[in-house]
Scaffold this motif. Structure first.
Motif, PDB file in Angstrom:
ATOM      1  N   LYS A 172      39.585  41.680  29.706  1.00 47.16           N
ATOM      2  CA  LYS A 172      39.083  42.871  30.453  1.00 47.16           C
ATOM      3  C   LYS A 172      37.354  42.693  30.817  1.00 47.16           C
ATOM      4  CE  LYS A 172      39.671  47.706  30.880  1.00 47.16           C
ATOM      5  NZ  LYS A 172      39.842  49.139  30.160  1.00 47.16           N
ATOM      6  N   CYS A 173      37.181  42.772  31.978  1.00 46.46           N
ATOM      7  CA  CYS A 173      35.686  42.525  32.365  1.00 46.46           C
ATOM      8  C   CYS A 173      34.806  43.809  31.945  1.00 46.46           C
ATOM      9  CB  CYS A 173      35.547  42.231  33.781  1.00 46.46           C
ATOM     10  SG  CYS A 173      33.609  42.439  34.460  1.00 46.46           S
ATOM     11  N   GLU A 174      33.662  43.521  31.193  1.00 46.23           N
ATOM     12  CA  GLU A 174      32.968  44.800  30.934  1.00 46.23           C
ATOM     13  C   GLU A 174      32.345  45.641  32.151  1.00 46.23           C
ATOM     14  OE1 GLU A 174      30.624  44.420  27.493  1.00 46.23           O
ATOM     15  OE2 GLU A 174      32.236  43.977  26.338  1.00 46.23           O
ATOM     16  N   ASP A 175      32.302  45.094  33.276  1.00 46.53           N
ATOM     17  CA  ASP A 175      31.820  45.484  34.328  1.00 46.53           C
ATOM     18  C   ASP A 175      32.630  46.168  35.174  1.00 46.53           C
ATOM     19  OD1 ASP A 175      29.596  46.473  35.949  1.00 46.53           O
ATOM     20  OD2 ASP A 175      29.435  44.579  36.967  1.00 46.53           O
ATOM     21  N   CYS A 176      33.471  45.396  35.797  1.00 46.25           N
ATOM     22  CA  CYS A 176      34.542  45.994  36.873  1.00 46.25           C
ATOM     23  C   CYS A 176      35.986  46.544  36.099  1.00 46.25           C
ATOM     24  CB  CYS A 176      34.953  45.050  37.878  1.00 46.25           C
ATOM     25  SG  CYS A 176      35.669  43.732  36.961  1.00 46.25           S
ATOM     26  N   GLU A 177      35.801  46.177  34.881  1.00 42.68           N
ATOM     27  CA  GLU A 177      36.969  46.915  33.948  1.00 42.68           C
ATOM     28  C   GLU A 177      38.396  46.211  34.477  1.00 42.68           C
ATOM     29  OE1 GLU A 177      36.377  51.047  33.320  1.00 42.68           O
ATOM     30  OE2 GLU A 177      35.094  50.254  31.721  1.00 42.68           O
ATOM     31  N   TRP A 202      41.289  43.271  34.467  1.00 39.43           N
ATOM     32  CA  TRP A 202      41.810  42.162  33.535  1.00 39.43           C
ATOM     33  C   TRP A 202      41.651  40.995  34.516  1.00 39.43           C
ATOM     34  CZ3 TRP A 202      42.563  42.315  28.656  1.00 39.43           C
ATOM     35  CH2 TRP A 202      42.935  43.747  28.218  1.00 39.43           C
ATOM     36  N   ARG A 203      40.958  39.669  34.068  1.00 31.69           N
ATOM     37  CA  ARG A 203      41.009  38.630  34.665  1.00 31.69           C
ATOM     38  C   ARG A 203      41.224  37.311  33.811  1.00 31.69           C
ATOM     39  NH1 ARG A 203      38.747  39.839  39.812  1.00 31.69           N
ATOM     40  NH2 ARG A 203      37.077  41.303  39.832  1.00 31.69           N
ATOM     41  N   PRO A 204      41.728  36.330  34.438  1.00 31.72           N
ATOM     42  CA  PRO A 204      42.069  35.234  33.597  1.00 31.72           C
ATOM     43  C   PRO A 204      40.746  34.717  33.246  1.00 31.72           C
ATOM     44  CG  PRO A 204      42.886  35.030  36.035  1.00 31.72           C
ATOM     45  CD  PRO A 204      42.229  36.227  35.891  1.00 31.72           C
ATOM     46  N   ILE A 219      31.421  39.798  31.013  1.00 35.56           N
ATOM     47  CA  ILE A 219      31.678  40.085  32.502  1.00 35.56           C
ATOM     48  C   ILE A 219      32.103  38.950  33.300  1.00 35.56           C
ATOM     49  CG2 ILE A 219      29.886  41.939  32.406  1.00 35.56           C
ATOM     50  CD1 ILE A 219      28.314  40.712  34.174  1.00 35.56           C
ATOM     51  N   CYS A 220      33.032  39.189  34.337  1.00 30.43           N
ATOM     52  CA  CYS A 220      33.617  38.139  34.908  1.00 30.43           C
ATOM     53  C   CYS A 220      32.580  37.284  35.849  1.00 30.43           C
ATOM     54  CB  CYS A 220      34.793  38.646  35.719  1.00 30.43           C
ATOM     55  SG  CYS A 220      34.400  39.564  37.075  1.00 30.43           S
ATOM     56  N   ARG A 221      32.811  36.395  36.385  1.00 30.80           N
ATOM     57  CA  ARG A 221      32.013  35.556  37.263  1.00 30.80           C
ATOM     58  C   ARG A 221      31.759  36.328  38.804  1.00 30.80           C
ATOM     59  NH1 ARG A 221      31.767  29.766  36.289  1.00 30.80           N
ATOM     60  NH2 ARG A 221      33.159  29.052  34.565  1.00 30.80           N
ATOM     61  N   SER A 222      32.574  36.933  39.092  1.00 31.18           N
ATOM     62  CA  SER A 222      32.501  37.760  40.409  1.00 31.18           C
ATOM     63  C   SER A 222      31.514  38.743  40.288  1.00 31.18           C
ATOM     64  CB  SER A 222      33.723  38.389  41.092  1.00 31.18           C
ATOM     65  OG  SER A 222      34.247  39.157  40.429  1.00 31.18           O
ATOM     66  N   CYS A 223      31.532  39.690  39.137  1.00 29.92           N
ATOM     67  CA  CYS A 223      30.579  40.734  38.768  1.00 29.92           C
ATOM     68  C   CYS A 223      29.128  40.032  38.378  1.00 29.92           C
ATOM     69  CB  CYS A 223      31.079  41.376  37.285  1.00 29.92           C
ATOM     70  SG  CYS A 223      32.348  42.654  38.046  1.00 29.92           S
ATOM     71  N   GLU A 224      29.041  38.750  37.760  1.00 34.09           N
ATOM     72  CA  GLU A 224      27.873  38.064  37.586  1.00 34.09           C
ATOM     73  C   GLU A 224      27.389  37.790  38.839  1.00 34.09           C
ATOM     74  OE1 GLU A 224      26.727  34.635  34.666  1.00 34.09           O
ATOM     75  OE2 GLU A 224      28.844  35.114  34.473  1.00 34.09           O
TER      76      GLU A 224
HETATM   77 ZN   LIG Z   1      34.073  41.946  36.595  1.00 32.80          ZN
END
Ligand SMILES: [Zn+2]
Length: 132
Positions: free
Chosen positions: A78-83, A85-87, A97-102
């Motif tokens: 689970k991404c701490e930014d967009c919340e 669940w991402r692979p 945080i996921c790459r897209s949020c980064e």
């Molecule tokens: Zn994210």
């Protein structure tokens, strides 16, 4: 009619621990052995619902296993930014945080600084004009 109750896919760690504790009559000492951590760590999870990704995976694995199923997000984080669940491959090593949020943050940072930079330059030009 066969109504299947869906198991929630994203429960707070305290809810999962409490369920296991009630159902199997387990104490903090039991949990600390089960998850190879200290009792004060278990206490912290219960109090704050904050837990590392690695430990959350263990708790989730147990919780869903005890419901005769598997963690629906076993291969996700689970991404701490967009919340969302991402692979796991959507995260750089050690990132919460996921790459897209980064990427979004990098872009945002760029634009924010760009504004600042333009303002600074404008102010400087104005000052220079005045001085001449
Ligand atoms: Zn994210």
């Amino acid at each position: 009619m066969d109504v299947k109750t869906e198991l929630p896919d994203d429960l707070p760690v305290s809810t999962m621990i409490r369920w296991i504790a009630d159902k199997y009559d387990m104490s903090k000492a039991d949990f600390s052995r089960m998850f190879q951590t200290t009792q004060s760590t278990i206490h912290y999870w219960m109090k704050t619902d904050r837990i590392s990704y690695k430990n959350l995976k263990k708790v989730r694995a147990s919780y869903y296993y005890l419901h005769n199923t598997t963690d629906p997000h076993a291969r996700e984080r689970k991404c701490e930014d967009c919340e969302k669940w991402r692979p796991v491959d959507q995260y750089r090593d050690g990132k919460a945080i996921c790459r897209s949020c980064e990427n979004k943050k990098t872009l945002q940072h760029y634009w924010e600084n760009r504004e600042e930079e333009l303002k600074r330059r404008k102010a400087k030009n104005w000052y220079n004009k005045k001085a001449n």
